[in-house]
Design a protein around this motif. Structure first.
Motif, short mmCIF file in Angstrom:
data_model
loop_
_atom_site.label_atom_id
_atom_site.label_comp_id
_atom_site.label_asym_id
_atom_site.label_seq_id
_atom_site.Cartn_x
_atom_site.Cartn_y
_atom_site.Cartn_z
N SER A 135 0.74 -1.26 -0.01
CA SER A 135 0.12 0.11 0.20
C SER A 135 0.81 1.10 -0.03
O SER A 135 1.62 1.40 0.94
CB SER A 135 -0.93 -0.18 1.23
OG SER A 135 -1.52 1.43 1.39
N PRO A 136 0.49 2.05 -0.92
CA PRO A 136 1.40 3.39 -0.92
C PRO A 136 1.26 4.32 0.35
O PRO A 136 2.01 5.38 0.56
CB PRO A 136 0.95 4.10 -2.01
CG PRO A 136 -0.44 3.61 -2.58
CD PRO A 136 -0.45 2.25 -2.14
N ARG A 137 -0.08 3.98 0.84
CA ARG A 137 -0.23 4.79 2.21
C ARG A 137 0.45 4.26 3.22
O ARG A 137 0.50 4.97 4.47
CB ARG A 137 -1.71 4.72 2.39
CG ARG A 137 -2.76 5.26 1.41
CD ARG A 137 -3.91 5.37 2.07
NE ARG A 137 -4.67 4.32 2.84
CZ ARG A 137 -5.07 3.29 2.09
NH1 ARG A 137 -5.23 3.44 0.85
NH2 ARG A 137 -5.69 2.37 2.81
N ALA A 138 1.06 3.22 3.22
CA ALA A 138 1.71 2.35 4.37
C ALA A 138 3.27 2.71 4.62
O ALA A 138 3.87 2.93 3.66
CB ALA A 138 1.68 0.90 4.52
N THR A 139 3.79 3.00 5.63
CA THR A 139 5.15 3.14 5.95
C THR A 139 5.37 2.04 7.20
O THR A 139 5.06 1.68 8.22
CB THR A 139 5.66 4.33 6.85
OG1 THR A 139 4.98 5.42 6.07
CG2 THR A 139 7.06 4.65 7.00
N VAL A 140 6.36 1.09 6.62
CA VAL A 140 6.71 -0.13 7.38
C VAL A 140 8.10 0.03 7.85
O VAL A 140 9.16 0.03 7.12
CB VAL A 140 6.51 -1.34 6.71
CG1 VAL A 140 6.87 -2.79 7.36
CG2 VAL A 140 5.07 -1.52 5.86
N PHE A 141 8.33 0.16 9.17
CA PHE A 141 9.50 0.32 9.66
C PHE A 141 9.87 -1.09 10.13
O PHE A 141 9.13 -1.73 11.05
CB PHE A 141 9.64 1.28 10.95
CG PHE A 141 9.03 2.84 10.72
CD1 PHE A 141 10.12 3.62 10.50
CD2 PHE A 141 7.81 3.01 10.70
CE1 PHE A 141 9.56 5.03 10.22
CE2 PHE A 141 7.41 4.32 10.49
CZ PHE A 141 8.20 5.43 10.39
N VAL A 142 11.10 -1.46 10.01
CA VAL A 142 11.43 -2.78 10.20
C VAL A 142 12.90 -2.97 11.20
O VAL A 142 13.94 -2.27 10.67
CB VAL A 142 11.93 -3.74 8.75
CG1 VAL A 142 12.23 -5.29 9.30
CG2 VAL A 142 10.88 -3.81 7.90
N TYR A 143 12.82 -3.35 12.05
CA TYR A 143 14.01 -3.55 13.30
C TYR A 143 14.27 -4.73 13.49
O TYR A 143 13.56 -5.53 13.58
CB TYR A 143 13.24 -2.85 14.63
CG TYR A 143 12.79 -1.67 14.72
CD1 TYR A 143 13.57 -0.56 15.11
CD2 TYR A 143 11.50 -1.34 14.33
CE1 TYR A 143 13.01 0.88 14.97
CE2 TYR A 143 11.01 0.11 14.37
CZ TYR A 143 11.71 1.19 14.74
OH TYR A 143 11.23 2.30 14.91
N ALA A 144 15.67 -4.90 13.55
CA ALA A 144 16.13 -6.33 13.87
C ALA A 144 17.47 -6.40 14.35
O ALA A 144 18.01 -5.12 14.49
CB ALA A 144 16.36 -7.06 12.42
#
Ligand code: ZN
Ligand code: ZN
Length: 277
Positions: free
Chosen positions: A91-100
């Motif tokens: 989705s262009p509306r989504a920001t997904v921050f990925v932490y690892a």
């Protein structure tokens, strides 16, 4: 702030008639912050249902921006295999921050690998969301929720996460092996006083002693010992073995409750309000 278990199975999805109660999806837990952002621990197959929920909520709310903070414990397949099927990614509306617990570029490389070559029809960099790769630094706060991590004992490493707000907390420690004698003191200190401790109960003590030492997983019995030492309020046995039927999970839960009465078994679809328990 609602905590939900979307997948409670370890190692491999196990949807069968005899796993209907606790569920077949692999590891995924979410916390919805007061502001409506999602903090998600792991992207096992359970994350697909969460993605549908998030997009349905966004639609109901008028299609505003969506922010998701995905905390990965490690990269074993049962913890990431749902990632390419997570709707907000597209989705262009989504920001997904990925932490690892590795360098951000390494996280991107591992997840892109799941969608590379002939494994998936869309490349990670072709998905329409904004993706931000980060490390979980000390002092991290997301939407008023403190996030911290602690290394676990597991092949190639893994971490536990602690999510804390208003004096209530949930600790997820799903892939870890207890020491030969005593408890993992580092994990006990990390989980100290937690409202709920989600713990790796992959093997029965008998299975563990017979053939599973060194596999990086633990038992319900070690979970009760850790929960008592850390003085947590509630213990949630999770990362259920694909071989454990609902009946077996019921039995090991009953055994755990005889030692630590405030024990539960993680059940797919189970939600609770962190501010109340
Ligand atoms: Zn696992
Ligand atoms: Zn693992």
């Amino acid at each position: 702030m609602e905590v939900t278990i979307w997948g409670a199975r370890g190692t491999f999805p196990s949807p069968r008639k005899d796993t209907v109660c606790y569920g077949g999806h692999t590891c995924c837990l979410s916390l919805r912050t007061a502001a409506g952002e999602y903090i998600v621990v792991d992207s096992g197959t359970g994350i697909r249902d969460l993605g549908e929920r998030i997009m349905a909520e966004a639609e109901e709310a008028g299609n505003g921006p969506v922010r998701i903070h995905l905390l990965l414990t490690h990269f074993h397949l049962d913890h990431i295999m749902g990632f390419p099927f997570f709707q907000p990614l597209f989705s262009p509306r989504a920001t997904v921050f990925v932490y690892a617990p590795v360098a951000p570029e390494e996280t991107r490389k591992h997840l892109a690998g799941l969608m590379a070559d002939r494994y998936f029809p869309v490349r990670l960099d072709e998905t329409r969301s904004t993706k931000v790769f980060l490390e979980c630094e000390p002092g991290l706060v997301i939407g008023g929720v403190g996030v911290s991590s602690c290394p676990l004992v597991h092949p190639q490493g893994s971490v536990a996460y602690r999510l804390e707000s208003g004096g209530r907390s949930v600790v997820s420690a799903t892939d870890t092996e207890h020491p030969e004698k005593g408890i993992d003191e580092r994990l006990a200190a990390f989980a100290a006083g937690a409202t709920r401790l989600v713990y790796d109960a992959m093997f029965t003590p008998e299975e563990y002693a017979a053939a599973k030492k060194g596999w990086g997983h633990s038992t319900w019995l070690a979970g009760t010992e850790l929960a008592a030492a850390a003085r947590v309020e509630g213990l949630i046995l999770s990362h259920h073995s694909p071989d454990h039927t609902d009946e077996m999970v019921d039995r090991l839960l009953a055994a755990a409750r005889r030692i630590f009465p405030r024990a539960e078994a993680a059940r797919q679809g189970w939600s609770w309000d962190l501010s109340k328990g």
